[in-house]
Design an enzyme around this catalytic site. Structure first.
Site, PDB file in Angstrom:
ATOM      1  N   LYS A 157       0.774  -1.276  -0.067  1.00  0.00           N
ATOM      2  CA  LYS A 157       0.154  -0.060  -0.142  1.00  0.00           C
ATOM      3  C   LYS A 157       0.855   1.131   0.092  1.00  0.00           C
ATOM      4  O   LYS A 157       0.633   2.213  -0.593  1.00  0.00           O
ATOM      5  CB  LYS A 157      -0.752   0.119   1.276  1.00  0.00           C
ATOM      6  CG  LYS A 157      -1.786  -1.007   1.301  1.00  0.00           C
ATOM      7  CD  LYS A 157      -2.800  -0.910   2.458  1.00  0.00           C
ATOM      8  CE  LYS A 157      -2.078  -0.947   4.176  1.00  0.00           C
ATOM      9  NZ  LYS A 157      -1.504  -2.106   4.374  1.00  0.00           N
ATOM     10  N   ARG A 195      -8.955   0.929   9.611  1.00  0.00           N
ATOM     11  CA  ARG A 195      -8.455  -0.534   9.871  1.00  0.00           C
ATOM     12  C   ARG A 195      -9.457  -1.331  10.641  1.00  0.00           C
ATOM     13  O   ARG A 195      -9.317  -2.528  10.980  1.00  0.00           O
ATOM     14  CB  ARG A 195      -7.188  -0.484  10.794  1.00  0.00           C
ATOM     15  CG  ARG A 195      -5.859  -0.900   9.743  1.00  0.00           C
ATOM     16  CD  ARG A 195      -4.808  -0.436  10.778  1.00  0.00           C
ATOM     17  NE  ARG A 195      -3.638  -1.210  10.394  1.00  0.00           N
ATOM     18  CZ  ARG A 195      -2.547  -0.529   9.902  1.00  0.00           C
ATOM     19  NH1 ARG A 195      -2.554   0.602   9.212  1.00  0.00           N
ATOM     20  NH2 ARG A 195      -1.405  -1.253   9.631  1.00  0.00           N
ATOM     21  N   ARG A 233      12.103  -5.909   4.728  1.00  0.00           N
ATOM     22  CA  ARG A 233      11.927  -4.509   4.593  1.00  0.00           C
ATOM     23  C   ARG A 233      12.919  -3.589   5.399  1.00  0.00           C
ATOM     24  O   ARG A 233      13.462  -3.990   6.553  1.00  0.00           O
ATOM     25  CB  ARG A 233      10.676  -4.245   5.052  1.00  0.00           C
ATOM     26  CG  ARG A 233      10.215  -2.627   4.619  1.00  0.00           C
ATOM     27  CD  ARG A 233       8.874  -2.717   4.513  1.00  0.00           C
ATOM     28  NE  ARG A 233       8.072  -2.736   5.805  1.00  0.00           N
ATOM     29  CZ  ARG A 233       6.714  -2.461   5.989  1.00  0.00           C
ATOM     30  NH1 ARG A 233       6.093  -2.114   4.961  1.00  0.00           N
ATOM     31  NH2 ARG A 233       6.077  -2.568   7.176  1.00  0.00           N
ATOM     32  N   ARG A 283      12.055  -1.414  10.786  1.00  0.00           N
ATOM     33  CA  ARG A 283      11.166  -1.161  11.694  1.00  0.00           C
ATOM     34  C   ARG A 283      10.876  -2.110  12.844  1.00  0.00           C
ATOM     35  O   ARG A 283      11.041  -3.340  12.542  1.00  0.00           O
ATOM     36  CB  ARG A 283       9.678  -0.984  10.995  1.00  0.00           C
ATOM     37  CG  ARG A 283       9.545   0.352  10.407  1.00  0.00           C
ATOM     38  CD  ARG A 283       8.274   0.418   9.697  1.00  0.00           C
ATOM     39  NE  ARG A 283       7.039  -0.087  10.295  1.00  0.00           N
ATOM     40  CZ  ARG A 283       5.910  -0.045   9.567  1.00  0.00           C
ATOM     41  NH1 ARG A 283       5.834   0.489   8.396  1.00  0.00           N
ATOM     42  NH2 ARG A 283       4.779  -0.633  10.022  1.00  0.00           N
ATOM     43  N   ARG A 313       0.877  -8.810  13.705  1.00  0.00           N
ATOM     44  CA  ARG A 313      -0.158  -7.617  12.823  1.00  0.00           C
ATOM     45  C   ARG A 313      -0.757  -8.534  11.854  1.00  0.00           C
ATOM     46  O   ARG A 313      -1.921  -8.008  11.422  1.00  0.00           O
ATOM     47  CB  ARG A 313       1.132  -6.815  12.167  1.00  0.00           C
ATOM     48  CG  ARG A 313       1.557  -5.842  12.960  1.00  0.00           C
ATOM     49  CD  ARG A 313       3.113  -5.190  12.565  1.00  0.00           C
ATOM     50  NE  ARG A 313       2.897  -4.464  11.446  1.00  0.00           N
ATOM     51  CZ  ARG A 313       4.054  -4.314  10.201  1.00  0.00           C
ATOM     52  NH1 ARG A 313       5.048  -5.109  10.790  1.00  0.00           N
ATOM     53  NH2 ARG A 313       3.789  -3.648   9.356  1.00  0.00           N
TER      54      ARG A 313
END
Ligand code: AMP
Length: 211
Positions: free
Chosen positions: A13, A88, A122, A155, A166
């Protein structure tokens, strides 16, 4: 154009939103980015939400909706925006419906296997936020951002434990929104598995049909 980018963490996204927002000349509004900025600046909001973000849980609806409501009063949103990572939960979607009328909800579909691979590899630039990936978009120099030379970091919530949390939060609290938006007729499903350039052209083509 008022758009919501919807999908699990790691669906792409943010990556696509940055590119499309630039192309359309509208702001990219990521609630995750807004929370991370508040944490970095050690504001009251940042202090309240730091632990929640690190654990991978959701920030309470009221705090999140207030943040978005405030952001959407800024002048730069007059000709539209891309909301990334919001709403969300069903209460967030209901609150949003009371604030604005959307043009489309883009639903990025990606398998769990790909999501885990994307999230665990990531690496984010601590300075400009640009996203790299150890395998899919490795930096030219290890640990250094290609775009600005900043330091690349992982992160806190891209750790294996937080990723699992998550993904389960997505399944339990966010996926029910799929039914909510299907009923509104606003939803456009996009295959989020291919490389970003291909996903971006699928999104652009789908939006062309809306005009
Ligand atoms: P993201 O960058 O979208 O993956 O968001 C990172 C984290 O910020 C999430 O795991 C949540 O802790 C928090 N967050 C972002 N957007 C929301 C939202 N709409 N509702 C609640 N928490 C959120």
């Amino acid at each position: 154009m008022k758009l919501v980018f919807f999908g699990p963490p790691g669906a792409g996204k943010g990556t696509i939103a940055v590119k499309l927002a630039e192309k359309l000349g509208i702001p990219h509004i990521s609630t995750g980015d807004l929370f991370r900025a508040a944490i970095k600046n050690q504001t009251d909001l940042g202090k309240k939400v730091k632990q929640i973000l690190d654990s991978g849980a959701l920030v309470p609806d009221e705090l999140t909706v207030d943040l978005v409501r405030e952001r959407l009063t800024a002048k730069d949103t007059n000709s539209g925006y891309i909301l990334d990572g919001f709403p969300r939960t069903i209460p967030q979607a209901e609150a949003l419906a009371g604030i604005t009328e959307l043009d489309a909800v883009i639903n990025f579909e990606v398998s769990d296997e790909i999501l885990i691979k994307r999230l665990s590899g990531r690496r984010i630039c601590s300075s400009c936020g640009f996203i790299h990936h150890v395998e899919f978009q490795p930096p030219k120099h290890e640990g250094i951002c290609d775009r600005c030379g900043g330091k690349l970091i992982q992160r806190e919530d891209d750790s294996e434990t937080s990723i699992r949390k998550r993904l389960s939060v997505y399944q339990n609290q966010t996926a029910p929104l799929l039914g909510y938006y299907e009923k509104t007729g606003l939803m456009i499903d996009i295959d989020g598995a291919p490389a970003p350039a291909e996903v971006l052209s699928s999104v652009t083509a789908a939006l062309e049909h809306l005009k």
